[in-house]
Design an enzyme around this catalytic site. Structure first.
Site, PDB file in Angstrom:
ATOM      1  N   GLY A  46       0.828  -1.195   0.000  1.00 48.80           N
ATOM      2  CA  GLY A  46       0.000   0.000   0.000  1.00 48.80           C
ATOM      3  C   GLY A  46       0.862   1.243   0.000  1.00 48.80           C
ATOM      4  N   GLN A  51       3.116   9.957   1.182  1.00 51.56           N
ATOM      5  CA  GLN A  51       4.424   9.271   1.253  1.00 51.56           C
ATOM      6  C   GLN A  51       5.326   9.636   0.077  1.00 51.56           C
ATOM      7  OE1 GLN A  51       2.457   5.248   2.138  1.00 51.56           O
ATOM      8  NE2 GLN A  51       4.439   5.069   3.124  1.00 51.56           N
ATOM      9  N   CYS A  94       6.109  -0.261   7.241  1.00 44.54           N
ATOM     10  CA  CYS A  94       5.728   0.876   6.398  1.00 44.54           C
ATOM     11  C   CYS A  94       6.943   1.305   5.591  1.00 44.54           C
ATOM     12  CB  CYS A  94       5.259   2.028   7.288  1.00 44.54           C
ATOM     13  SG  CYS A  94       4.853   3.533   6.395  1.00 44.54           S
ATOM     14  N   LEU A  95       6.731   1.609   4.314  1.00 44.15           N
ATOM     15  CA  LEU A  95       7.851   2.055   3.472  1.00 44.15           C
ATOM     16  C   LEU A  95       8.467   3.354   3.998  1.00 44.15           C
ATOM     17  CD1 LEU A  95       6.365   1.356  -0.082  1.00 44.15           C
ATOM     18  CD2 LEU A  95       8.010  -0.047   1.182  1.00 44.15           C
ATOM     19  N   HIS A 136      -4.080   1.434   7.991  1.00 46.23           N
ATOM     20  CA  HIS A 136      -2.706   1.959   7.933  1.00 46.23           C
ATOM     21  C   HIS A 136      -2.611   3.111   6.920  1.00 46.23           C
ATOM     22  CE1 HIS A 136       1.822   1.263   7.896  1.00 46.23           C
ATOM     23  NE2 HIS A 136       1.631   2.052   6.856  1.00 46.23           N
ATOM     24  N   GLU A 137      -3.155   2.891   5.716  1.00 48.53           N
ATOM     25  CA  GLU A 137      -3.049   3.917   4.668  1.00 48.53           C
ATOM     26  C   GLU A 137      -3.920   5.133   4.980  1.00 48.53           C
ATOM     27  OE1 GLU A 137      -0.613   3.608   2.747  1.00 48.53           O
ATOM     28  OE2 GLU A 137      -0.268   1.488   3.128  1.00 48.53           O
ATOM     29  N   HIS A 140      -2.208   7.436   7.258  1.00 47.23           N
ATOM     30  CA  HIS A 140      -1.243   8.318   6.578  1.00 47.23           C
ATOM     31  C   HIS A 140      -1.912   9.611   6.144  1.00 47.23           C
ATOM     32  CE1 HIS A 140       2.540   6.217   6.199  1.00 47.23           C
ATOM     33  NE2 HIS A 140       1.980   5.123   5.714  1.00 47.23           N
TER      34      HIS A 140
HETATM   35 NI    NI Z   1       2.805   3.188   5.595  1.00 49.87          NI
END
Ligand code: NI
Length: 169
Positions: A46, A51, A94-95, A136-137, A140
């Protein structure tokens, strides 16, 4: 389609709340395509627009494994309108939060509303891994990271790790 730079903690951009998208124009379509390239290259399941430095209410995800055919999902202006139960998401990552994974307490079932990339309304009832990814997304999009949802001690250890790492570089 270029691969975009994924912004990482502790960059303050990640804390910016996303703005609603009024017009799903060509620029948004290009952004979605670039985000998809970026997510698949990482690889990740995701990615939220913030991000890659864009404060717009947009996220993408694809839960399929590499072996299966890709199935990109796009969610614009999403909101969680109902949630129920609790679920421990194990080893969440998470990236934007490199070198770290942790168990995170999430809702077990959620109901999400938003629109797709064509502007059609979407209503997704999710549980399990999909519910975790969506929570999670969507976090963000309000400037939240999964490390905000773990114990202060664990978070502090991660902060120190990143400080040391940034000093080394
Ligand atoms: Ni993330």
């Amino acid at each position: 389609m270029p691969i975009l730079k994924v912004i990482t903690y502790p960059d303050k951009i990640l804390r910016k709340p996303a703005k609603l998208i009024q017009d799903i124009d060509g620029g948004i379509q290009d952004l979605i395509n670039d985000m998809a390239e970026t997510m698949y290259a990482a690889p990740g399941v995701g990615l939220a627009a913030i991000q890659v430095g864009i404060d717009k209410s947009l996220l993408i995800y694809d839960l399929r494994s590499k072996e299966e055919k890709r199935s990109l999902q796009v969610l614009i202006n999403p909101s969680i309108i109902a949630s129920e139960g609790t679920f421990i998401s194990e080893d969440e990552g998470c990236l934007s939060v490199p070198d770290f994974r942790a168990n995170v307490k999430r809702a077990a079932t959620i109901l999400v509303e938003g629109v797709d990339r064509k502007g059609n309304p979407l209503r997704i009832e999710a549980d399990g891994f999909l519910a975790v990814v969506l929570q999670h997304e969507i976090d963000h999009l309000s400037g939240k990271l999964f490390i905000d949802r773990i114990s202060p001690l664990k978070r502090e250890l991660y902060k120190r790790h990143m400080k040391k790492k940034l000093k080394r570089n």
